[in-house]
Design a protein around this motif. Sequence first.
Motif, PDB file in Angstrom:
ATOM      1  N   HIS A 219       0.830  -1.209   0.000  1.00 32.32           N
ATOM      2  CA  HIS A 219       0.000   0.000   0.000  1.00 32.32           C
ATOM      3  C   HIS A 219       0.860   1.251   0.000  1.00 32.32           C
ATOM      4  O   HIS A 219       0.528   2.246  -0.660  1.00 32.32           O
ATOM      5  CB  HIS A 219      -0.917  -0.011   1.230  1.00 32.32           C
ATOM      6  CG  HIS A 219      -1.756   1.213   1.350  1.00 32.32           C
ATOM      7  ND1 HIS A 219      -2.893   1.435   0.598  1.00 32.32           N
ATOM      8  CD2 HIS A 219      -1.616   2.311   2.137  1.00 32.32           C
ATOM      9  CE1 HIS A 219      -3.414   2.604   0.912  1.00 32.32           C
ATOM     10  NE2 HIS A 219      -2.658   3.160   1.841  1.00 32.32           N
ATOM     11  N   ALA A 242      -7.205  -3.196 -11.952  1.00 36.06           N
ATOM     12  CA  ALA A 242      -7.805  -4.175 -11.036  1.00 36.06           C
ATOM     13  C   ALA A 242      -8.900  -4.922 -11.785  1.00 36.06           C
ATOM     14  O   ALA A 242      -9.836  -4.297 -12.291  1.00 36.06           O
ATOM     15  CB  ALA A 242      -8.385  -3.477  -9.809  1.00 36.06           C
ATOM     16  N   GLY A 244     -10.919  -7.133 -10.478  1.00 30.33           N
ATOM     17  CA  GLY A 244     -12.070  -7.354  -9.607  1.00 30.33           C
ATOM     18  C   GLY A 244     -12.233  -8.803  -9.183  1.00 30.33           C
ATOM     19  O   GLY A 244     -11.647  -9.720  -9.755  1.00 30.33           O
ATOM     20  N   GLN A 245     -13.039  -8.997  -8.165  1.00 30.56           N
ATOM     21  CA  GLN A 245     -13.299 -10.325  -7.619  1.00 30.56           C
ATOM     22  C   GLN A 245     -14.439 -10.981  -8.376  1.00 30.56           C
ATOM     23  O   GLN A 245     -15.534 -10.417  -8.490  1.00 30.56           O
ATOM     24  CB  GLN A 245     -13.662 -10.237  -6.133  1.00 30.56           C
ATOM     25  CG  GLN A 245     -13.996 -11.566  -5.496  1.00 30.56           C
ATOM     26  CD  GLN A 245     -12.801 -12.500  -5.465  1.00 30.56           C
ATOM     27  OE1 GLN A 245     -11.740 -12.137  -4.977  1.00 30.56           O
ATOM     28  NE2 GLN A 245     -12.965 -13.696  -6.002  1.00 30.56           N
ATOM     29  N   ASP A 247     -17.520 -13.078  -8.911  1.00 29.04           N
ATOM     30  CA  ASP A 247     -18.587 -13.561  -8.044  1.00 29.04           C
ATOM     31  C   ASP A 247     -19.103 -14.936  -8.451  1.00 29.04           C
ATOM     32  O   ASP A 247     -19.883 -15.555  -7.727  1.00 29.04           O
ATOM     33  CB  ASP A 247     -19.761 -12.573  -8.047  1.00 29.04           C
ATOM     34  CG  ASP A 247     -19.392 -11.246  -7.418  1.00 29.04           C
ATOM     35  OD1 ASP A 247     -18.603 -11.249  -6.464  1.00 29.04           O
ATOM     36  OD2 ASP A 247     -19.883 -10.204  -7.893  1.00 29.04           O
ATOM     37  N   LEU A 261      -5.436  -9.745  -7.763  1.00 31.79           N
ATOM     38  CA  LEU A 261      -6.565  -9.117  -8.458  1.00 31.79           C
ATOM     39  C   LEU A 261      -6.208  -7.767  -9.068  1.00 31.79           C
ATOM     40  O   LEU A 261      -6.974  -7.252  -9.882  1.00 31.79           O
ATOM     41  CB  LEU A 261      -7.741  -8.935  -7.487  1.00 31.79           C
ATOM     42  CG  LEU A 261      -8.284 -10.208  -6.845  1.00 31.79           C
ATOM     43  CD1 LEU A 261      -9.427  -9.864  -5.896  1.00 31.79           C
ATOM     44  CD2 LEU A 261      -8.739 -11.200  -7.899  1.00 31.79           C
ATOM     45  N   ALA A 262      -5.077  -7.189  -8.675  1.00 33.04           N
ATOM     46  CA  ALA A 262      -4.730  -5.861  -9.183  1.00 33.04           C
ATOM     47  C   ALA A 262      -3.222  -5.652  -9.119  1.00 33.04           C
ATOM     48  O   ALA A 262      -2.529  -6.226  -8.269  1.00 33.04           O
ATOM     49  CB  ALA A 262      -5.434  -4.773  -8.379  1.00 33.04           C
ATOM     50  N   ARG A 293     -16.725  -7.417  -8.670  1.00 37.96           N
ATOM     51  CA  ARG A 293     -16.601  -6.375  -7.655  1.00 37.96           C
ATOM     52  C   ARG A 293     -15.147  -5.909  -7.526  1.00 37.96           C
ATOM     53  O   ARG A 293     -14.225  -6.712  -7.456  1.00 37.96           O
ATOM     54  CB  ARG A 293     -17.062  -6.899  -6.301  1.00 37.96           C
ATOM     55  CG  ARG A 293     -18.547  -7.215  -6.223  1.00 37.96           C
ATOM     56  CD  ARG A 293     -18.924  -7.791  -4.867  1.00 37.96           C
ATOM     57  NE  ARG A 293     -18.362  -9.131  -4.676  1.00 37.96           N
ATOM     58  CZ  ARG A 293     -17.396  -9.419  -3.822  1.00 37.96           C
ATOM     59  NH1 ARG A 293     -16.851  -8.466  -3.085  1.00 37.96           N
ATOM     60  NH2 ARG A 293     -16.954 -10.661  -3.711  1.00 37.96           N
ATOM     61  N   GLY A 294     -14.957  -4.589  -7.493  1.00 36.15           N
ATOM     62  CA  GLY A 294     -13.650  -4.018  -7.273  1.00 36.15           C
ATOM     63  C   GLY A 294     -12.835  -3.765  -8.518  1.00 36.15           C
ATOM     64  O   GLY A 294     -11.693  -3.313  -8.424  1.00 36.15           O
ATOM     65  N   LYS A 295     -13.397  -4.026  -9.687  1.00 41.79           N
ATOM     66  CA  LYS A 295     -12.616  -3.777 -10.900  1.00 41.79           C
ATOM     67  C   LYS A 295     -12.498  -2.271 -11.145  1.00 41.79           C
ATOM     68  O   LYS A 295     -13.373  -1.486 -10.773  1.00 41.79           O
ATOM     69  CB  LYS A 295     -13.257  -4.457 -12.112  1.00 41.79           C
ATOM     70  CG  LYS A 295     -14.602  -3.902 -12.539  1.00 41.79           C
ATOM     71  CD  LYS A 295     -15.144  -4.643 -13.750  1.00 41.79           C
ATOM     72  CE  LYS A 295     -16.481  -4.076 -14.197  1.00 41.79           C
ATOM     73  NZ  LYS A 295     -17.024  -4.804 -15.378  1.00 41.79           N
ATOM     74  N   GLY A 296     -11.418  -1.875 -11.779  1.00 38.24           N
ATOM     75  CA  GLY A 296     -11.214  -0.459 -12.052  1.00 38.24           C
ATOM     76  C   GLY A 296      -9.822  -0.200 -12.557  1.00 38.24           C
ATOM     77  O   GLY A 296      -8.967  -1.084 -12.573  1.00 38.24           O
TER      78      GLY A 296
END
Length: 303
Positions: A219, A242, A244-245, A247, A261-262, A293-296
Amino acid sequence: MFSYRHAFHAGNHADVFKHVALVAILRHLTQKETALWVIDTHAGAGLYRLDGDHAGTSGEAGHGIFKLAETLGTHDTIDGQPLAPAIADYLEHVRAFNRKGEMRVYPGSPFLAQRLLRTETRDKLKLFELHPSDSKALAGHVAQLDAGRQVTMDRADGFEALKALLPPPSRRALVLMDPSYEIKSDYGKVVAALKDSLHRFATGTYAVWYPIIPRPEAHDLPRRLKTLANQAHKPWLNASLAIGQDDQPPTPGEVHRPGLLASGLFVINPPHTLKPALQEALPQLLHVLGRGRGKGQVLEAGG
């Protein structure tokens, strides 16, 4: 210490992202007639079989190069838009290592870089790898290139070896740092190596790949790199992807879910063409590789 093997992760989403950017950087740097040195501090094995035991066990290429290649097929559009030139350029180089219609071999950073280097300007590729098995494989792969003095490799700590190479005779270089970060000290070593390198060779281009994971050191790394670049009064670019997770439940026969994931890429002294290239490429990579979820994606610059 030597348990990490990139062969398990070759061609995953992080490789796709990193190598799209790498090809874009080199495409610009090789436009100038002066010789360019490319230094890869953690070169890995260089070439990877996607149909072998390692990649087959992890299945990570399925969320990366396989998904990208299958989505495109024979088309040159993504989501109705023309394919970003940086992605098209990257795919052309990856496909050059495979027979038409196949995707069995994935070139790592050393072999993508070597394809872009020029003989007439005496560009050089310096490779370092400390892992005993990967360094042996890398030596064999380099020998097959028959590239003569253009490409050299050593089984050595790339962070330490870098000191003796900067500044290069031509005063032009791209340094790629992408350690495994398997041990926490790698994060600090990246910052220390960059600080020392900027002192020795302030005008070089430095690209640092890093994982985005729930670890304090991970981080903090982009923040520390921004501080370092700003203190040196150098321009910088930070990009991340990222996926994402997912689902969806695992499909029958799937061994395990990919853990990473990223990932990000921090570049000091980036080519002015890199930001617009990634502005086109990142949304398309996210459209194809993003899955839940969390992609970007993030693209920021400063300095």
